[in-house]
Design an enzyme around this catalytic site. Structure first.
Site, short mmCIF file in Angstrom:
data_model
loop_
_atom_site.label_atom_id
_atom_site.label_comp_id
_atom_site.label_asym_id
_atom_site.label_seq_id
_atom_site.Cartn_x
_atom_site.Cartn_y
_atom_site.Cartn_z
N GLU A 188 2.16 1.90 -30.08
CA GLU A 188 3.31 0.88 -30.48
C GLU A 188 2.84 -0.14 -31.13
OE1 GLU A 188 4.89 -0.76 -26.89
OE2 GLU A 188 5.73 1.05 -26.34
N GLU B 18 5.68 7.61 -23.35
CA GLU B 18 5.90 6.63 -22.28
C GLU B 18 7.42 6.49 -22.08
OE1 GLU B 18 4.61 2.53 -22.87
OE2 GLU B 18 2.54 3.19 -23.77
C1 BG6 Z 1 4.78 -0.61 -22.90
C2 BG6 Z 1 3.09 -0.84 -23.44
O1 BG6 Z 1 5.52 -0.76 -24.17
O2 BG6 Z 1 5.21 -1.56 -22.17
C3 BG6 Z 1 2.54 -0.98 -22.12
O3 BG6 Z 1 2.77 0.22 -24.08
C4 BG6 Z 1 3.12 -1.98 -21.17
O4 BG6 Z 1 1.20 -1.30 -22.69
C5 BG6 Z 1 4.43 -1.53 -20.63
O5 BG6 Z 1 2.36 -2.27 -19.81
C6 BG6 Z 1 5.12 -2.46 -19.78
O6 BG6 Z 1 5.46 -3.67 -19.94
P1 BG6 Z 1 5.93 -4.80 -19.15
O7 BG6 Z 1 6.02 -6.07 -20.01
O8 BG6 Z 1 7.32 -4.36 -18.59
O9 BG6 Z 1 4.87 -5.07 -18.35
#
Ligand code: BG6
Length: 462
Positions: A167, A365
């Site tokens: 990202e 992801e």
């Molecule tokens: C993703 C990232 O976009 O979101 C991760 O690659 C991150 O590193 C994940 O942990 C979740 O984010 P959040 O802010 O909901 O904890």
């Protein structure tokens, strides 16, 4: 026979990152990244003041964790090397304790049938590199490429799936536009320089990988948040198109097609926002196309035409061209405050099929964050996260449809295996198939979704 059967040899697993899971931040010869530094100077920026020091103790518990991966159906797992662990000063000496640690986790994964996917940069600039300007400095690009080459030489005999960045647009947005990550700069021109250097560093790392003649594949991981217009009115459609240029095509086009979108370049030129770029470097971007693309997807972006005229004296931002739009009646993950729109995963896959030469990709992801998930605990402490099972299966149905229609997708990685520390949100939102109790020695416990995921992987569908 599952109703939704996935292609043979499909990768099932999850994703995480070194800084969010290893812990042992100041152990084993590692030095600070921007996260350690920022936490030391501004701990109040982090949810409940919890910083990156311990995270989930993967550094010490990786053997147990890899067994848990097997129990939750992983045939693959993505993590990242911490640059600040492998080469603590950013350049120069390689840390032997880090080499030993990464060798051990890679070997343990392979011995247990878990294919390692390795990423090289997940928001975690070594502090020594940030001190000389971070991604704004062309020299840091060279330092990163040296680091990448070192990692390929050390681990490339066994790691067959590499990502240069996770990202990168988040590094640009969070660090240089909207003030939610260090170095907390708000300056679009500097943001563009950072973005350009990220793309360049990716291309040069691909080149370095190829030069070593290794037999794996290399790519990048992009959060391709699709931009949907409020309506079919041309003004709304144009606004969404421009948002898409800034936040998706800015990275997707150069890494897959070797060129930045001409329309984006025109807009940047008009606002005097073009980065400093040596033509030789531009040629490297053109000539070093990667093999595979990782696609992260959580929520859509909805956009409408600007409702109020822009003040020409305001500093330029992409929002000169659009307003964000909250669609009435949208489906929400109320536990995270994000919209749920499953069809976007299909739309992205079809876009890649039709407009990016059916480039091979995996979902790198996707997942459901839940704030205060402990409230769903049963009396015996277990968590029946049916909402997560529903979230995953509803997205997989759309992914399955896209694959059925010819999209070239070879895997699905959930965010994430075990609840982990997440930047300034720390442990606020839980995403894991496995609970990690940060108040009880990081004790692990498989949630209902973990058992469901095992069946999903065993049956290669559901
Ligand atoms: C993703 C990232 O976009 O979101 C991760 O690659 C991150 O590193 C994940 O942990 C979740 O984010 P959040 O802010 O909901 O904890």
């Amino acid at each position: 026979m599952p109703q939704y059967k996935f292609p043979e040899n499909f990768f099932w697993g999850s994703a995480a990152s070194g800084p969010q899971t290893e812990g042992a931040a100041a152990v084993g010869g590692r030095k600070d990244s921007i996260w350690d530094y920022w936490y030391k100077t501004n701990p109040e920026k982090f949810h409940n003041n919890v910083g990156p020091q311990n995270t989930s103790n993967w550094y010490n518990q990786y053997k147990e964790d890899i067994q848990l991966m097997k129990q939750t159906g992983h045939n693959s797992f993505r993590t990242s090397i911490q640059w600040s662990r492998l080469i603590p000063d950013g350049v120069g000496e390689v840390n032997p304790e880090a080499v030993d640690f990464y060798n051990r986790i890679i070997d343990e994964m392979i011995a247990n049938g878990v294919e390692p996917f390795m990423n090289l940069f997940h928001f975690d600039m070594p502090m020594a590199m940030q001190e000389i300007g971070g991604w704004e400095n062309r020299k840091v690009v060279d330092a990163y490429v040296e680091y990448a080459k070192t990692a390929f030489e050390l681990f490339g005999d066994r790691v067959k799936f590499w990502a240069t960045h996770n990202e990168p647009i988040v590094v640009v947005e969070a660090g240089y536009m909207y003030d939610f990550h260090y170095p907390n700069v708000i300056d679009f021109k500097r943001a563009v320089q950072v973005a350009y250097h990220n793309v360049l560093s990716h291309a040069l790392a691909v080149k370095a990988y190829r030069a070593l003649g290794l037999d794996g594949k290399i790519g990048i991981i992009l959060n391709l948040t699709p931009s949907y217009p409020r309506s079919e009115d041309p003004a709304d459609v144009k606004a969404a198109h421009i948002a898409d240029l800034f936040f998706n095509r800015s990275f997707l086009d150069p890494v897959v097609k070797g060129e930045f979108p001409a329309e984006l370049v025109e807009i940047l030129k008009k606002h005097d926002m073009l980065p400093e770029a040596d033509p030789k470097d531009v040629a490297e971007i053109k000539n070093n196309i990667m093999d595979i693309l990782g696609v992260n997807y959580y929520q859509p972006r909805r956009v409408k035409a600007k409702e109020t005229p822009v003040d020409p004296n305001e500093p330029f931002m992409p929002e000169f061209y659009f307003d964000n739009y909250e669609m009435p009646g949208r489906k929400m993950n109320v536990h995270r405050g994000w919209e749920i729109y499953e069809k976007a995963i299909y739309d992205m896959a079809i876009d890649i099929r039709d407009n990016y030469g059916n480039f091979p990709f995996w979902i790198s992801e996707n997942g459901m964050g839940v704030e205060g998930e402990a409230k769903f605990k049963n009396e015996d402490g277990s968590i029946d996260d049916d909402y997560r099972i529903e979230f995953i299966s509803d997205h997989l149905k759309w992914l399955h449809k896209a694959i059925d229609e010819g999209a070239n997708c070879f895997g699905y990685h959930l965010w994430t295996c075990m609840d982990n520390w997440s930047w300034t949100n720390a442990y606020k939102n839980r995403y894991g198939l496995i609970e990690v109790d940060i108040y009880d020695n990081y004790k692990r416990r498989i949630k209902k979704s973990g058992k469901w995921y095992k069946a999903l992987s065993d049956n290669n569908g559901f």
